[in-house]
Write an enzyme that holds these catalytic residues in place. Structure first.
Site, PDB file in Angstrom:
ATOM      1  CG  HIS A 198       3.224   3.860   8.620  1.00 41.63           C
ATOM      2  ND1 HIS A 198       3.211   4.856   7.781  1.00 41.63           N
ATOM      3  CD2 HIS A 198       3.139   2.645   8.141  1.00 41.63           C
ATOM      4  CE1 HIS A 198       3.243   3.854   6.242  1.00 41.63           C
ATOM      5  NE2 HIS A 198       2.913   2.755   6.673  1.00 41.63           N
ATOM      6  NE  ARG A 203       7.003   0.703   5.095  1.00 39.89           N
ATOM      7  CZ  ARG A 203       5.884   0.024   4.845  1.00 39.89           C
ATOM      8  NH1 ARG A 203       5.795  -1.118   4.446  1.00 39.89           N
ATOM      9  NH2 ARG A 203       4.626   0.885   5.027  1.00 39.89           N
ATOM     10  CE  LYS A 206      27.665  -2.645  -3.867  1.00 36.35           C
ATOM     11  NZ  LYS A 206      28.003  -1.663  -4.783  1.00 36.35           N
ATOM     12  NE  ARG A 227      -1.622  -2.500   2.748  1.00 35.38           N
ATOM     13  CZ  ARG A 227      -1.632  -3.562   2.235  1.00 35.38           C
ATOM     14  NH1 ARG A 227      -2.652  -4.017   1.604  1.00 35.38           N
ATOM     15  NH2 ARG A 227      -0.628  -4.446   2.683  1.00 35.38           N
ATOM     16  CB  THR A 228       3.365   2.621   2.454  1.00 40.11           C
ATOM     17  OG1 THR A 228       2.489   2.013   3.444  1.00 40.11           O
ATOM     18  CG2 THR A 228       4.019   4.008   2.872  1.00 40.11           C
TER      19      THR A 228
HETATM   20  N1   CP Z   1      -0.252  -0.315   5.934  1.00 34.98           N
HETATM   21  C1   CP Z   1       0.784  -0.464   5.201  1.00 34.98           C
HETATM   22  O1   CP Z   1       1.803   0.192   5.614  1.00 34.98           O
HETATM   23  O2   CP Z   1       0.848  -1.313   4.289  1.00 34.98           O
HETATM   24  P1   CP Z   1       2.049  -1.839   3.608  1.00 34.98           P
HETATM   25  O3   CP Z   1       3.127  -2.366   4.450  1.00 34.98           O
HETATM   26  O4   CP Z   1       1.649  -2.667   2.524  1.00 34.98           O
HETATM   27  O5   CP Z   1       2.647  -0.511   2.652  1.00 34.98           O
END
Ligand code: CP
Length: 316
Positions: free
Chosen positions: A145, A117, A96, A66-67
């Site tokens: 998040h 991320r 590395k 999703r993100t």
């Molecule tokens: N909700 C969420 O962060 O989903 P993903 O890990 O698929 O990005």
């Protein structure tokens, strides 16, 4: 003679619009982003060309559906372009041994903004220190998040019409679940909310969050089914297998709270079920047909909210 090829935003002293965690989101910015997201949803053409000529790097050291897809779709819909490292842990020079600081310093020279991320708590803040372009966190390990929390607020307001005087149950792995941690902090900014933190004793939300939930009533319980009848929102979460010391420890919690059609009978008619997704058994797919199941609508809302975040961070 001035070398324009080396000019950077840092040299112009314009403050960069990083979004590395929920604490960066004050009430005015939350309102701005939610309103902007609503505008993009209502009139999608209003996004046309807003980020034309801008380039976004999405750098993901952990898996995502999703993100990453919603950020990349958002950038395209705003007229910008995307560079993507979907498996940066193995397919970038992190493999590395390159530090996150060096990687971000370098990528800053190629892109106008970075969505990151990373598995380590605080990685987005460290990246922001090294960056010459805005850093937007897409999740830092079991930390936070922030854009998920924003889309969760957007969903709650769209579904229930308000963000205050709500009783919200956050259920599951509250120790490791970054989405629940960020959402708890943001909900505590609105008056009259009550948070019911539903988890087994070993997966309680840490004190770094519960100690910051000022102005909101907090109850902690392990009673999933017993909590449901009083809720306006049930925010169900996954047990975060990847954060446990051993598969055996995870197995001890797997399936601890499962939302079934039978349990749904206890949820008030006006209430909604949310989940950041992915789910791995904690919501029976038979629940999907229930109109109160809002989690796929919630995932869709991520597009509008991430368009708003990119527009805020990157528009000139
Ligand atoms: N909700 C969420 O962060 O989903 P993903 O890990 O698929 O990005």
């Amino acid at each position: 003679m001035r070398d324009t090829l080396t000019a950077s935003p840092a040299q112009t002293k314009v403050p960069l619009r990083h979004l590395t965690g929920p604490r960066a989101l004050d009430g005015a910015l939350i309102e701005h982003l939610l309103e902007r997201a609503a505008g993009f949803e209502l009139v999608p053409e209003s996004a046309d060309g807003r980020l034309q000529g801008r380039l976004l790097a999405t750098v993901f050291y952990e898996p995502s559906t999703r993100t990453r897809f919603s950020f990349e779709a958002a950038m395209h819909r705003l007229g910008g372009r995307v560079l993507s490292a979907e498996n940066a842990a193995r397919a970038s020079s992190a493999a590395k041994g390159e530090s996150i600081e060096d990687a971000i310093h370098v990528i800053s020279g190629y892109a106008d903004g970075i969505v990151l991320r990373h598995p380590e708590v605080g990685a987005a803040d460290r990246a922001a220190q090294a960056a010459q372009v805005p850093i937007i966190s897409a999740g830092d390990g079991p930390g936070h998040h922030p854009t998920q929390a924003l889309l969760d607020l957007y969903t709650i307001r769209k579904e229930l019409g308000r963000l205050d005087h709500l009783r919200v149950g956050l259920a599951g792995d509250l120790r490791n679940g970054r989405t629940a941690r960020s959402l708890a902090l943001l909900l505590s900014r609105f008056s009259g909310n009550q948070l019911v933190l539903i988890s087994p004793p070993g997966l309680r939300m840490n004190e770094d969050i519960t100690g910051s939930l000022e102005g909101v009533r907090v109850e902690e319980t392990g009673d999933f089914a017993g909590s449901i009848p009083s809720l306006d929102v049930l925010y169900q979460t996954r047990i975060q297998a990847e954060r446990f010391e051993s598969p055996e420890e995870y197995e001890g919690y797997r399936g601890v709270y499962v939302l079934t059609a039978e349990v749904m009978r206890r949820l008030p008619e006006h209430a909604i079920v949310m989940h950041p997704l992915p789910r791995v058994g904690e919501i029976d797919p038979l629940v999907d047909a229930d109109p109160r199941a809002a989690y796929f609508r919630q995932a869709r809302n991520g597009l509008w909210v991430r368009m708003a975040v990119l527009d805020w961070a990157l528009a000139r």
